[in-house]
Design an enzyme around this catalytic site. Sequence first.
Site, PDB file in Angstrom:
ATOM      1  N   CYS A 186       0.843  -1.208   0.000  1.00  0.00           N
ATOM      2  CA  CYS A 186       0.000   0.000   0.000  1.00  0.00           C
ATOM      3  C   CYS A 186       0.874   1.253   0.000  1.00  0.00           C
ATOM      4  O   CYS A 186       1.493   1.581   1.016  1.00  0.00           O
ATOM      5  CB  CYS A 186      -0.922  -0.061   1.226  1.00  0.00           C
ATOM      6  SG  CYS A 186      -1.714   1.489   1.654  1.00  0.00           S
ATOM      7  N   CYS A 193       0.047   3.917   2.588  1.00  0.00           N
ATOM      8  CA  CYS A 193       0.442   3.471   3.934  1.00  0.00           C
ATOM      9  C   CYS A 193       1.909   3.791   4.180  1.00  0.00           C
ATOM     10  O   CYS A 193       2.284   4.304   5.235  1.00  0.00           O
ATOM     11  CB  CYS A 193       0.237   1.963   4.102  1.00  0.00           C
ATOM     12  SG  CYS A 193      -1.478   1.445   3.946  1.00  0.00           S
TER      13      CYS A 193
END
Length: 151
Positions: A70, A73
């Site tokens: 991600c 993230c």
Amino acid sequence: MTASAHHIVCTACGAVNRVPIGKALDQGHCGSCKAVLAGKAPVDVDEKVLNRLLARDEGCFLLDVWAPWCGPCRMMAPSFEEAASHFAGNLRFLKLNSEAHPNAAARLQVRGIPALFLFQAGRVIDQRSGVMTAPMLTQWIESVNILTPTA
Ligand code: ZN
């Protein structure tokens, strides 16, 4: 029954520690593994430790659910670390890798990541999703007002 102490789960080993209310967690060490109960850096937790936290912990912590694939993230990670340093000793900053621990992420009903959960005494009291900067994290946490000693 006295309310002068509460149970704090060690984020390193999952042991339950009895800690006087009002005592900063960065002053305390786990009776089992000797890890500091709240450091200045985020701590990775696995499904086992998270389940212990949800079942037994009576304090507050912020959980970042993320995954290695991600991009947002990974972009948020330095902000999370900066905010963790700001709140060291008052609020534990934990990270859960949802790829490594999918059952734990499912238990939290995570739909998109990054997902942030503020916990108090094992219950979600507020949550956010999407990338947040360190000032946004700090403002959010202070607005929830969970850090005032209760005794
Ligand atoms: Zn421990």
